[in-house]
Design a protein around this motif. Structure first.
Motif, PDB file in Angstrom:
ATOM      1  N   MET A   1       0.819  -0.575  -0.342  1.00 55.25           N
ATOM      2  CA  MET A   1      -0.304   0.132  -0.063  1.00 55.25           C
ATOM      3  C   MET A   1       1.277   1.001  -0.528  1.00 55.25           C
ATOM      4  SD  MET A   1      -2.717   1.036   2.805  1.00 55.25           S
ATOM      5  CE  MET A   1      -3.791  -0.460   2.639  1.00 55.25           C
ATOM      6  N   ILE A   2       0.357   2.231  -0.782  1.00 60.19           N
ATOM      7  CA  ILE A   2       0.884   3.154  -0.394  1.00 60.19           C
ATOM      8  C   ILE A   2       0.195   5.085  -0.027  1.00 60.19           C
ATOM      9  CG2 ILE A   2       1.484   5.652  -2.536  1.00 60.19           C
ATOM     10  CD1 ILE A   2       2.352   3.402  -4.798  1.00 60.19           C
ATOM     11  N   GLY A   3       0.861   5.442   1.132  1.00 53.59           N
ATOM     12  CA  GLY A   3       0.201   6.509   1.835  1.00 53.59           C
ATOM     13  C   GLY A   3       0.443   7.791   0.936  1.00 53.59           C
ATOM     14  N   ILE A   4      -0.195   8.506   0.822  1.00 52.54           N
ATOM     15  CA  ILE A   4      -0.650   9.653  -0.055  1.00 52.54           C
ATOM     16  C   ILE A   4      -1.357  10.838   1.216  1.00 52.54           C
ATOM     17  CG2 ILE A   4      -1.417  11.475  -1.919  1.00 52.54           C
ATOM     18  CD1 ILE A   4      -1.657   8.328  -3.616  1.00 52.54           C
ATOM     19  N   ILE A   5      -0.815  11.831   1.829  1.00 51.39           N
ATOM     20  CA  ILE A   5      -0.648  12.955   2.768  1.00 51.39           C
ATOM     21  C   ILE A   5      -0.854  14.329   1.886  1.00 51.39           C
ATOM     22  CG2 ILE A   5      -0.692  13.990   4.446  1.00 51.39           C
ATOM     23  CD1 ILE A   5       0.660  11.776   5.304  1.00 51.39           C
ATOM     24  N   GLY A   6      -2.466  15.014   1.801  1.00 50.22           N
ATOM     25  CA  GLY A   6      -2.488  16.254   1.680  1.00 50.22           C
ATOM     26  C   GLY A   6      -3.111  16.975   2.294  1.00 50.22           C
ATOM     27  N   ALA A   7      -2.271  18.474   2.293  1.00 50.41           N
ATOM     28  CA  ALA A   7      -2.585  19.447   3.832  1.00 50.41           C
ATOM     29  C   ALA A   7      -4.079  19.853   3.414  1.00 50.41           C
ATOM     30  CB  ALA A   7      -1.626  20.455   3.457  1.00 50.41           C
ATOM     31  N   MET A   8      -4.402  20.136   2.226  1.00 46.98           N
ATOM     32  CA  MET A   8      -5.817  20.827   2.029  1.00 46.98           C
ATOM     33  C   MET A   8      -6.481  19.806   0.879  1.00 46.98           C
ATOM     34  SD  MET A   8      -4.137  25.119   1.167  1.00 46.98           S
ATOM     35  CE  MET A   8      -2.836  23.883   0.099  1.00 46.98           C
ATOM     36  N   PRO A   9      -7.733  20.326   0.859  1.00 42.29           N
ATOM     37  CA  PRO A   9      -9.236  19.857  -0.001  1.00 42.29           C
ATOM     38  C   PRO A   9      -8.710  20.029  -1.643  1.00 42.29           C
ATOM     39  CG  PRO A   9      -9.701  21.031   1.386  1.00 42.29           C
ATOM     40  CD  PRO A   9      -9.030  21.795   1.446  1.00 42.29           C
ATOM     41  N   ILE A  10      -8.120  20.906  -1.717  1.00 37.61           N
ATOM     42  CA  ILE A  10      -7.657  20.998  -2.931  1.00 37.61           C
ATOM     43  C   ILE A  10      -6.596  19.977  -3.500  1.00 37.61           C
ATOM     44  CG2 ILE A  10      -8.196  23.096  -3.523  1.00 37.61           C
ATOM     45  CD1 ILE A  10      -5.443  23.798  -3.639  1.00 37.61           C
ATOM     46  N   GLU A  11      -5.617  19.938  -2.695  1.00 36.52           N
ATOM     47  CA  GLU A  11      -4.760  18.467  -3.302  1.00 36.52           C
ATOM     48  C   GLU A  11      -5.172  17.343  -2.472  1.00 36.52           C
ATOM     49  OE1 GLU A  11      -1.177  21.606  -1.043  1.00 36.52           O
ATOM     50  OE2 GLU A  11      -1.916  19.920   0.017  1.00 36.52           O
ATOM     51  N   VAL A  12      -6.203  16.529  -2.417  1.00 36.13           N
ATOM     52  CA  VAL A  12      -6.924  15.149  -1.990  1.00 36.13           C
ATOM     53  C   VAL A  12      -7.521  15.112  -2.543  1.00 36.13           C
ATOM     54  CG1 VAL A  12      -5.174  15.263  -0.346  1.00 36.13           C
ATOM     55  CG2 VAL A  12      -7.863  15.637   0.909  1.00 36.13           C
ATOM     56  N   GLU A  13      -8.796  15.903  -3.097  1.00 40.45           N
ATOM     57  CA  GLU A  13      -9.996  15.402  -3.151  1.00 40.45           C
ATOM     58  C   GLU A  13     -10.392  14.998  -4.920  1.00 40.45           C
ATOM     59  OE1 GLU A  13     -12.766  15.676  -1.829  1.00 40.45           O
ATOM     60  OE2 GLU A  13     -12.100  16.266   0.216  1.00 40.45           O
ATOM     61  N   GLY A  14      -9.571  15.692  -5.293  1.00 39.07           N
ATOM     62  CA  GLY A  14      -9.379  14.877  -6.761  1.00 39.07           C
ATOM     63  C   GLY A  14      -8.732  13.413  -6.631  1.00 39.07           C
ATOM     64  N   LEU A  15      -7.674  12.551  -5.645  1.00 39.01           N
ATOM     65  CA  LEU A  15      -7.425  11.843  -5.582  1.00 39.01           C
ATOM     66  C   LEU A  15      -8.091  10.374  -5.437  1.00 39.01           C
ATOM     67  CD1 LEU A  15      -4.053  12.826  -3.949  1.00 39.01           C
ATOM     68  CD2 LEU A  15      -4.237  11.535  -6.190  1.00 39.01           C
ATOM     69  N   LYS A  16      -9.424  11.371  -4.290  1.00 39.88           N
ATOM     70  CA  LYS A  16     -10.484  11.038  -3.991  1.00 39.88           C
ATOM     71  C   LYS A  16     -11.282  10.170  -4.662  1.00 39.88           C
ATOM     72  CE  LYS A  16     -11.271  12.032   0.811  1.00 39.88           C
ATOM     73  NZ  LYS A  16     -11.518  13.200   1.998  1.00 39.88           N
ATOM     74  N   SER A  17     -11.667  11.361  -5.364  1.00 36.17           N
ATOM     75  CA  SER A  17     -12.712  10.548  -6.008  1.00 36.17           C
ATOM     76  C   SER A  17     -12.534   9.844  -7.128  1.00 36.17           C
ATOM     77  CB  SER A  17     -12.790  12.323  -7.129  1.00 36.17           C
ATOM     78  OG  SER A  17     -12.336  13.017  -7.712  1.00 36.17           O
ATOM     79  N   ARG A  18     -11.019   9.973  -7.325  1.00 39.88           N
ATOM     80  CA  ARG A  18     -10.400   8.533  -7.946  1.00 39.88           C
ATOM     81  C   ARG A  18     -10.795   7.438  -7.494  1.00 39.88           C
ATOM     82  NH1 ARG A  18      -6.263  12.197 -12.297  1.00 39.88           N
ATOM     83  NH2 ARG A  18      -7.162  13.927 -12.230  1.00 39.88           N
ATOM     84  N   LEU A  19     -10.241   7.087  -6.426  1.00 38.54           N
ATOM     85  CA  LEU A  19     -10.021   6.206  -5.869  1.00 38.54           C
ATOM     86  C   LEU A  19     -11.141   4.914  -6.156  1.00 38.54           C
ATOM     87  CD1 LEU A  19      -9.023   7.245  -2.424  1.00 38.54           C
ATOM     88  CD2 LEU A  19      -8.213   5.782  -3.445  1.00 38.54           C
ATOM     89  N   GLN A  20     -11.154   3.693  -6.563  1.00 38.42           N
ATOM     90  CA  GLN A  20     -12.088   2.242  -6.573  1.00 38.42           C
ATOM     91  C   GLN A  20     -12.520   1.955  -5.523  1.00 38.42           C
ATOM     92  OE1 GLN A  20     -10.619   1.329  -9.998  1.00 38.42           O
ATOM     93  NE2 GLN A  20     -11.420   2.177 -11.347  1.00 38.42           N
ATOM     94  N   ASN A  21     -13.714   1.386  -5.386  1.00 41.52           N
ATOM     95  CA  ASN A  21     -13.732  -0.023  -4.396  1.00 41.52           C
ATOM     96  C   ASN A  21     -13.077   1.358  -2.975  1.00 41.52           C
ATOM     97  OD1 ASN A  21     -14.129  -2.038  -5.880  1.00 41.52           O
ATOM     98  ND2 ASN A  21     -12.398  -2.374  -6.121  1.00 41.52           N
ATOM     99  N   SER A  22     -13.668   2.554  -2.466  1.00 47.66           N
ATOM    100  CA  SER A  22     -13.104   3.114  -1.909  1.00 47.66           C
ATOM    101  C   SER A  22     -14.188   2.943   0.046  1.00 47.66           C
ATOM    102  CB  SER A  22     -13.433   4.504  -2.354  1.00 47.66           C
ATOM    103  OG  SER A  22     -13.055   5.390  -0.816  1.00 47.66           O
ATOM    104  N   GLN A  23     -13.008   2.820   0.487  1.00 52.61           N
ATOM    105  CA  GLN A  23     -13.386   2.948   1.819  1.00 52.61           C
ATOM    106  C   GLN A  23     -13.139   3.897   2.934  1.00 52.61           C
ATOM    107  OE1 GLN A  23     -11.782  -1.460   3.218  1.00 52.61           O
ATOM    108  NE2 GLN A  23     -14.244  -1.914   2.249  1.00 52.61           N
ATOM    109  N   THR A  24     -13.711   4.122   3.472  1.00 48.01           N
ATOM    110  CA  THR A  24     -13.179   5.472   4.469  1.00 48.01           C
ATOM    111  C   THR A  24     -13.223   5.337   6.109  1.00 48.01           C
ATOM    112  OG1 THR A  24     -14.246   7.090   3.464  1.00 48.01           O
ATOM    113  CG2 THR A  24     -13.768   7.835   4.928  1.00 48.01           C
TER     114      THR A  24
END
Length: 230
Positions: A1-24
């Motif tokens: 697994m690879i971890g990705i950390i961003g400080a602000m929504p603009i840095e991570v929301e675009g990644l989260k929207s592309r996640l498949q089979n996402s669990q939060t």
């Protein structure tokens, strides 16, 4: 697994929207989203700005998800005449420019406990990302030191000071905290920063204009290079 950390929504929301089979999952008030991104298992987290937030998020991620490497991705202020808005900086090392126990005889930026000023990023990751980014990133690619502190730098004198004292190519508010936590946990890390401003007297205006664009470039780059890291 690879971890990705961003400080602000603009840095991570675009990644989260592309996640498949996402669990939060929510841990200590922070949201971690796990799934497949570009065919690679990832966990993506929004840490909020600042070193304490970044350190908390990184330790939680390592403890609960055991990533084999962590990428801190986002935007930053560029330092030096050769670093322009839209460029990419890949960390060879990170420093905490606001850590200062020099009155006690230490050098500025010295981190007690680990005995370092510069925390080295994974050389293998830096080389791989540097080689891949030059092929796919729409902008100049630089490798070098990234300086972190709990300040939004928008002052030309401070900007030149960071370049002079640390040889930094970019300044931001999370990378060295992520790096320190990864270092003590023996987890490889790298910091990727797309330049949104030049950390000078015009930084506030430039940041407002260019940060969303720079953040999207970073997101697109990550999605392209993740298969190379798997």
């Amino acid at each position: 697994m690879i971890g990705i950390i961003g400080a602000m929504p603009i840095e991570v929301e675009g990644l989260k929207s592309r996640l498949q089979n996402s669990q939060t999952e929510n841990l200590a008030g922070l949201q971690f989203s796990r799934g497949m991104l570009s065919g690679v298992e990832c966990v993506v987290a929004h840490c909020n700005p600042g070193k304490v937030n970044a350190a908390l998020c990184t330790q939680l991620m390592i403890t609960h998800y055991q990533p084999r490497l962590v990428i801190n991705s986002g935007v930053a202020g560029g330092i030096g005449a050769g670093i322009h808005i839209g460029d990419l900086v890949i960390s060879t090392a990170v420093v905490q420019h606001d850590m200062d126990t020099s009155p006690l005889g230490d050098k500025r930026g010295y981190l007690s406990g680990i005995g370092l000023i510069e925390i080295p990023a994974s050389e293998k990751l830096v080389q791989l990302l540097g080689r891949t980014a030059t092929e796919v990133y729409k902008g100049a690619v630089h490798t070098g030191v990234i300086a972190t502190g709990d300040q939004f730098i928008c002052d030309s004198a401070k900007l030149h000071e960071l370049g002079r004292d640390f040889g930094a190519l970019a300044c931001e508010m999370e990378g060295a905290a992520v790096g320190q936590v990864c270092h003590v946990n023996n987890v490889d890390f790298v910091v990727l920063r797309t330049i949104s401003d030049n950390a000078d007297d015009d930084a506030k205006m430039d940041y407002t204009t260019f940060a969303p664009i720079a953040a999207q470039r970073g997101i697109d780059l990550l999605c392209r290079i993740l298969p190379e890291l798997s």
